[in-house]
Structures are given as C-alpha cells and as structure tokens.
Design an enzyme around this catalytic site. Structure first.
Site, PDB file in Angstrom:
ATOM      1  CB  SER A 100      -0.905   0.008   1.247  1.00  0.00           C
ATOM      2  OG  SER A 100      -0.123   0.040   2.422  1.00  0.00           O
ATOM      3  CB  CYS A 101       3.806   2.195   1.669  1.00  0.00           C
ATOM      4  SG  CYS A 101       2.806   2.163   3.164  1.00  0.00           S
ATOM      5  CG  LEU A 102       7.764   0.769  -0.858  1.00  0.00           C
ATOM      6  CD1 LEU A 102       8.979  -0.100  -1.195  1.00  0.00           C
ATOM      7  CD2 LEU A 102       8.207   2.034  -0.158  1.00  0.00           C
TER       8      LEU A 102
ATOM      9  CG  ASP B 208       3.584   6.501  -0.185  1.00  0.00           C
ATOM     10  OD1 ASP B 208       2.372   6.678  -0.391  1.00  0.00           O
ATOM     11  OD2 ASP B 208       4.041   6.150   0.925  1.00  0.00           O
TER      12      ASP B 208
END
Length: 444
Positions: free
Chosen positions: A278-280, A283
């Site tokens: 869900s992040c890299l 983002d």
C-alpha cells in the site's frame, strides 16, 4: 492522554492499539459498524503479527472502537487522522481526509478547550496546512493556533512487523503549526524517551514520509536493474554481487568484539520480482505526479516506477526460457501477498504474473500461508488454490517463488524427494542455487 484515532486500517488500528499499550486511553473510529464490532470483540480485521494479543489485552479498558466520531473527539484531547489516501494515477484522493477533517471540525464547534488534530495518513506536502486546516476552521468556526492545534505525524510502520515498529521506533517526526501542537504530540510519545525526535513544520513532515519510502523503492529498482544486467551478461549472479556490496562499511558495521552486523537497509539492495503493498507503489507515483504538477519533474523516480512495473513480467520470461509453450503448463505460484507476514494483496507482483500466465493458457495453482482468501478477490478466475506447499508442488511442472515466506525455505528438501526435477524460478533469490537441481531466478 485521551486519544481518538479516525480510521482503523493498518495504520489506524495498529497506532490506536499501541497507544493503549503505552498507557493512553484510546478510541478508534470507523464508519464500518461490522469492523467496529469485530475490534470490540478483540478480533483484528487485518492480519498483523502481534496485534491480536495487544488488542485483546486492552479492548474494553484503555481501548475501544466506535462509529461515533463526534463523541470520540469530544472525549479526547488529541485526534489522529489515519484514513486512506488512494491514488488515481494523477493525484492522491483526499476525499476521506477532507471528510474526516469536516467531521472533526463539526465536533470541535461544540467543544470547549484546546484540541489538537494530527494527520497520520500519508499525504503530499502541503495537505495538512492547505486542505485539513481550512476544513477544520470552516467546520468548527474556530481558528487554528488560537482554538485548536494542527499537526502532521507520519508513520513508519512496515506491514508484518508494524506492532514492533511502533513499539521500537527508530525516529519520531512531529510536525505542527506551533510549539503547542508539537508539545501535545510529545506527550503522546513521552514513553519513547530514547528515540530521536525531529520537530518541524507539517509540510516538511509530509515530505519526510514520501522521501523515506522513495529511497527504499529506489534501492529496490536499482538492484533489479543490476540483476537484469547480470542476466544479460551471463556468468554474473546478482546475489553474489549484492553480497559483495553489502560488505562495504556503509552497510556492514564491525563491532568492538569483532562481530559484523549488517544494516537493515541492505535488505532493500537485493534483486527480486518487484515491490508492492500500500505504500511504495502509491507513494512513489504520488510524489512523482506532485513534482510534475509543481513544475519539478522527477525523472529518476519515474524510472524507479517503470523498472518496478516491468519486473513481474520478467518472471514469465524466465519461465518461457525453459518451455516451448506455456499453454497447458502446470505452474505453482508460491506466495501471493506482496510480502511475507501479511495477507495484503495490494500491488502484489503475484497479480500481474497470474494474469499473464492465465492469458497464456497456463494451469495456475497458487499457495500462500495466509493470503489465499484475499487473493481470490484480485487474481484471475482460472487460478486454483492449494491448501499446502506440498499440494501446490504435487502436480506442477514449474514453481515461481514470489513471496519470501520462511516456510519456503523447505523447498530444497521437498523438491529433492520428487522423482522428476521440477523447475524453480526464484523471484526473491531466497533459495541457494546449488540447493535445487533445476533453478533459475532474477539476476542469474
């Protein structure tokens, strides 16, 4: 302190539960009544190592969940916004953040006393000051700085070890519009007296979060580019190359007693079939888009993203090297979650790999220790699911290792028992090449 947390996803629920663990009184808020009921029964709605026992320890005493945001804000001193920020390819969607700010502001309208509102969701630089603060002022009829505080406290939690990350932080970043806001956050984290704390403004705090994730993504994509070059050159193994790189004093420290300790960051300098979660992915894309929108294109970050997006297809290309056709071939996908110790399927490399294989007519049987149920919602309909590693391998012609689950360390032993030599394609370079009779992988 009395804390309210808006949102009970990975960040919100882990943070709220751990706030209770360090002695605060915490109320977690979510619009999903079924999820709230599960939490109040001590049942985490997400899989996260160590979360359930901490949740059970405090639920009903220092920790509770509710759908009543107004009451949660009214009865707390500080509110953390931890709602989702989806990315649509151009910009992050701030709808949930805006709505949370409006509802918090409406609750503040009727509340006496100073209250602090802190954004914990990952948002692009400027969001807290330019979006959240005005929404709070409009809905409350009050003034930020005079009647309430506004700040930004980014999270640095890794799925699978998020509870440990929270309880043993390497840093705490506190952003805010004034010292009063930052001091309120300092009281929240007072039990982490030995942890470095950086005080800054909200915009810088937001940028620190994006930069931190972008550094990790860049290291992974760089390693994958080196791995792809090693494959093209022949006679060079990226695993050996990276082990040599890791020996540099930048990544390995020699202690006074002679022991050598490798820095955790070195794990991101390792080739594989791509990052997910869900992040890299979200983002890096959001920061690159944000830069372009402000007249500062980010070609390096764009290349990081493109390299990662191409990596899953390389697993299929490696498979094609060994078989004249993929149609009818029986292939086991080993690991479905984007990383080990989680059931999160978001942006997992398993998704495009499975899609390509099914389109090519391959018979795909998938196995993951905990993520199979989550995978059913996102993998192609033609995929079958095994109940065990042994079952996944039983009738396969080849296996693709996609997630670094510790259980897969048994592969050399299991494959050695077979009468035929099954091909293992290692997408994480987890298994030693010499341990398997038919081996291929990223960067070989």
């Amino acid at each position: 302190m009395r804390i309210s947390v808006i949102g009970t996803g990975y960040v919100g629920l882990v943070s709220g539960t751990c706030f209770a663990e360090i002695g605060h009184d915490c109320t977690c808020v979510d619009i999903d009544a079924a999820k709230v009921a599960r939490i109040n029964r001590g049942e985490p709605p997400i899989h996260e190592n160590g979360l359930e026992p901490v949740l059970k320890r405090h639920i009903g005493t220092r920790l509770r969940a509710t759908t009543d945001l107004r009451a949660a804000v009214r009865d707390s001193e500080i509110t953390f916004i931890a709602v989702g920020t989806p990315f649509d390819g151009q910009r992050i969607d701030l709808a949930f953040v805006r709505e949370a700010a409006r509802q918090i502001g409406a609750a503040l309208r009727d509340k006496n006393g100073y209250h602090v509102v802190v954004v914990k969701s990952t948002v692009v630089p400027g969001t807290t000051d330019e979006v959240v603060l005005p929404e709070l002022e409009r809905a409350s009829g009050k003034r930020a700085g005079a009647d309430f505080g506004v700040g930004m406290n980014p999270e640095f939690l890794t799925e699978g070890v998020a509870v440990d990350d929270f309880m043993r932080p390497d840093r705490i970043v506190l952003g805010g519009i004034d010292q009063r806001t930052i001091d309120a956050q300092r009281r929240v984290y007072a039990s982490f007296a030995q942890t470095p704390i950086l005080e800054t403004n909200s915009k810088t705090a937001e940028m620190i979060k994006y930069t931190s994730n972008s550094v990790l993504a860049t290291m992974i994509s760089f390693s994958n580019e080196i791995g792809n070059l090693c494959s093209a050159l022949g006679g060079v193994d990226v695993a050996e190359v990276m082990r040599g790189v890791h020996l540099a004093r930048y990544f390995t420290t020699t202690l006074e007693d002679g022991r050598r300790i490798k820095a955790p960051i070195s794990s991101f300098l390792w080739a594989g079939c791509g990052y997910g979660g869900s992040c890299l992915p979200k983002d890096t894309k959001a920061l690159a888009a944000h830069g372009a929108a402000h007249g500062a294109p980010m070609p390096l970050l764009t290349a990081v993203i493109e390299t990662n997006q191409a990596q899953p297809a390389r697993m299929v290309a490696l498979l094609e090297k060994h078989f004249p056709s993929l149609r009818g071939l029986r292939v086991a996908l080993l690991g479905l979650a984007f990383k080990e110790d989680t059931d999160d399927m978001r942006e997992s490399p398993a998704i495009p790999i499975a899609r390509i294989l099914v389109e090519r007519g391959t018979q795909v049987i998938a196995y993951d220790p905990i993520a199979s149920n989550a995978a059913r919602a996102v993998l192609p309909a033609g995929v079958r699911y095994a109940e065990s590693l042994e079952q996944a391998l039983a009738e396969a012609d080849a296996a693709l290792l996609i997630t670094r689950w510790a259980e897969f360390g048994r592969l050399p032993e299991l494959l050695a028992r077979r009468a035929d030599a099954l091909l293992l394609i290692d997408g994480r370079r987890m298994i030693e090449r010499q341990a398997v009779s038919r081996y291929d992988g990223i960067g070989v």
